[in-house]
Design an enzyme around this catalytic site. Structure first.
Site, PDB file in Angstrom:
ATOM      1  N   ALA A  34      82.477 128.999  46.278  1.00 18.03           N
ATOM      2  CA  ALA A  34      81.495 128.083  45.706  1.00 18.03           C
ATOM      3  C   ALA A  34      81.607 128.216  44.191  1.00 18.03           C
ATOM      4  CB  ALA A  34      80.098 128.462  46.170  1.00 18.03           C
ATOM      5  N   ASN A  87      91.033 124.401  47.156  1.00 17.99           N
ATOM      6  CA  ASN A  87      91.369 123.302  46.247  1.00 17.99           C
ATOM      7  C   ASN A  87      92.743 122.722  46.576  1.00 17.99           C
ATOM      8  OD1 ASN A  87      88.990 123.848  44.942  1.00 17.99           O
ATOM      9  ND2 ASN A  87      89.928 124.742  43.108  1.00 17.99           N
ATOM     10  N   ASN A  96     101.294 129.552  34.799  1.00 21.83           N
ATOM     11  CA  ASN A  96     101.012 129.046  33.461  1.00 21.83           C
ATOM     12  C   ASN A  96     101.449 130.130  32.464  1.00 21.83           C
ATOM     13  OD1 ASN A  96      98.983 130.991  33.369  1.00 21.83           O
ATOM     14  ND2 ASN A  96      97.333 129.541  33.815  1.00 21.83           N
ATOM     15  N   GLY A 131     103.066 119.124  30.098  1.00 28.43           N
ATOM     16  CA  GLY A 131     103.941 118.973  31.261  1.00 28.43           C
ATOM     17  C   GLY A 131     104.317 120.305  31.878  1.00 28.43           C
ATOM     18  N   GLY A 168      95.365 122.856  37.969  1.00 30.11           N
ATOM     19  CA  GLY A 168      96.566 123.603  38.347  1.00 30.11           C
ATOM     20  C   GLY A 168      96.722 123.675  39.862  1.00 30.11           C
ATOM     21  N   ASP A 169      95.619 123.761  40.570  1.00 27.46           N
ATOM     22  CA  ASP A 169      95.683 123.796  42.040  1.00 27.46           C
ATOM     23  C   ASP A 169      96.177 122.453  42.583  1.00 27.46           C
ATOM     24  OD1 ASP A 169      94.513 126.316  41.744  1.00 27.46           O
ATOM     25  OD2 ASP A 169      92.500 125.481  41.902  1.00 27.46           O
ATOM     26  N   ARG A 207      88.257 114.023  35.506  1.00 26.74           N
ATOM     27  CA  ARG A 207      87.012 114.001  36.295  1.00 26.74           C
ATOM     28  C   ARG A 207      86.437 115.412  36.380  1.00 26.74           C
ATOM     29  NH1 ARG A 207      89.945 110.914  41.302  1.00 26.74           N
ATOM     30  NH2 ARG A 207      90.372 108.953  40.256  1.00 26.74           N
ATOM     31  N   GLY A 238      84.662 118.819  37.995  1.00 33.72           N
ATOM     32  CA  GLY A 238      84.784 119.606  39.219  1.00 33.72           C
ATOM     33  C   GLY A 238      86.237 119.813  39.604  1.00 33.72           C
ATOM     34  N   SER A 296      87.567 116.113  41.878  1.00 33.99           N
ATOM     35  CA  SER A 296      88.383 115.403  40.876  1.00 33.99           C
ATOM     36  C   SER A 296      89.736 114.948  41.419  1.00 33.99           C
ATOM     37  CB  SER A 296      88.615 116.324  39.675  1.00 33.99           C
ATOM     38  OG  SER A 296      89.528 117.359  39.990  1.00 33.99           O
TER      39      SER A 296
HETATM   40  O1  RIB Z   1      91.610 127.091  39.895  1.00 29.36           O
HETATM   41  C1  RIB Z   1      90.238 126.774  39.867  1.00 29.36           C
HETATM   42  C2  RIB Z   1      89.503 127.610  40.855  1.00 29.36           C
HETATM   43  O2  RIB Z   1      89.590 128.960  40.453  1.00 29.36           O
HETATM   44  C3  RIB Z   1      88.025 127.326  40.948  1.00 29.36           C
HETATM   45  O3  RIB Z   1      87.720 126.343  41.892  1.00 29.36           O
HETATM   46  C4  RIB Z   1      87.442 128.699  41.258  1.00 29.36           C
HETATM   47  O4  RIB Z   1      86.845 128.792  42.495  1.00 29.36           O
HETATM   48  C5  RIB Z   1      88.595 129.682  41.114  1.00 29.36           C
HETATM   49  O5  RIB Z   1      89.121 130.025  42.328  1.00 29.36           O
END
Ligand code: RIB
Length: 302
Positions: A14, A45, A185, A225, A252-253, A286, A288, A292
């Site tokens: 969360a 994510n 990164n 990039g 990044g996720d 966006r 969140g 997003s």
């Molecule tokens: O990469 C972003 C994420 O890192 C967030 O959603 C947070 O929960 C952490 O895991």
């Protein structure tokens, strides 16, 4: 034919998010915005990002038997992620305390909670049903390292393993050797290769990381990039798309998920990374993390 396009093994948190004008120094207090609670966690994510793009996706994770866990399960299910391998209970759901500044940059502290209880045994329990019927399996490091190494051991021959080592730590040689690619990164590159081992620019960082054993490497550069590098192959600069960033949390996720999915479809590493950069670019416009993430149509329209 595989049952899934992408299986993600990782965390579900969360996200407790506060906007700040600037971050407090040690001993200092600042006022911020109202609190927002979003579904997050690097694993969840990635799974949501891939599913929203149209990938058949499953998540292997652990949440608590609590309202935060239900928030995450709802977000995953409504995005189309298969949650059959998301265990519930054993500890409270992981929480991330996040501040976002006016430039959209974030800083994050994670309390792993149930993520820390995702064990190698949990991975073994879903190996035949979830891990093996996937062309690509992706992981991060908000779960125990021994669980990630066990996942690699359990993979079917031919399954591609993608690792974003975040938060970064020293990695065993066997795990590094399985990464195809290792996605980092700049900060993660410095921890994994060691400051002294890195050269002047991201192409040099990619070469230095490749020398540690992964089959391929992607260095992400945010708005600049990414750089891709493959063992015995080329080092390629991949451009990004210019956008106005609102919140970089989880971008990044989204990049990693899109890259992993497109690699599974058979794209080359630079082509998949260019697509992933576009997905990340939409995500930063966006607020969140999961909220997003774009659909494939939105990426095409960028
Ligand atoms: O990469 C972003 C994420 O890192 C967030 O959603 C947070 O929960 C952490 O895991």
């Amino acid at each position: 034919m595989y049952d899934y396009d992408l299986v993600v093994v990782g965390s579900a948190n969360a996200d407790l998010v506060i906007g700040v004008e600037r971050r407090p120094a040690a001993g200092e207090t600042v006022l911020g915005s109202d609190l927002a609670v979003h579904p997050g966690g690097k694993g969840a994510n990635q799974a949501v990002a891939a599913a929203r793009l149209g990938a058949r996706t499953a998540l292997v994770a652990r949440v608590g038997d609590d309202p935060h866990g239900r928030l995450l399960l709802d977000s995953l299910s409504s995005s189309g992620v298969d949650t059959a391998a998301v265990a519930a209970g054993g500890a409270p759901t992981g929480v991330a305390l996040i501040t976002v500044d006016p430039s959209g940059d974030n800083s994050i502290v994670v309390s792993p909670g149930a993520n820390g209880r995702l064990t190698p045994e949990d991975a073994r329990a879903v190996a035949d049903r979830v891990l093996r019927p996937a062309p690509v399996v992706s992981a991060q490091l908000e779960i125990p390292l021994e669980t990630v190494t066990e996942v690699v051991r359990l993979l079917a021959p031919g399954t591609r393993f993608v690792l974003n080592p975040s938060p970064p730590r020293e990695l065993p040689a066997g795990l590094l050797a399985a990464c195809d690619p290792l996605i980092v990164n700049e900060h993660e590159a410095r921890v994994i290769a060691g400051d002294g081992a890195l050269g002047d620019g991201p192409e040099e960082w990619a070469r230095a990381l490749l020398a540690l054993g992964p089959r391929s490497v992607v260095v992400t550069l945010g708005a600049r990039g990414a750089v891709t590098a493959e063992a015995g192959g080329d080092v390629t600069r991949v451009p990004s798309v210019r956008v106005d960033a609102v919140d970089t949390t989880g971008a990044g996720d989204a990049f990693t998920a899109a890259l992993a999915w497109r690699l599974g479809l058979g794209e080359s590493l630079p082509v998949a990374a260019a697509y992933a950069a576009r997905v990340g670019a939409v995500a930063v416009t966006r607020e969140g993390a999961q909220a997003s993430y774009p659909t494939a149509e939105e990426v095409a329209a960028l």
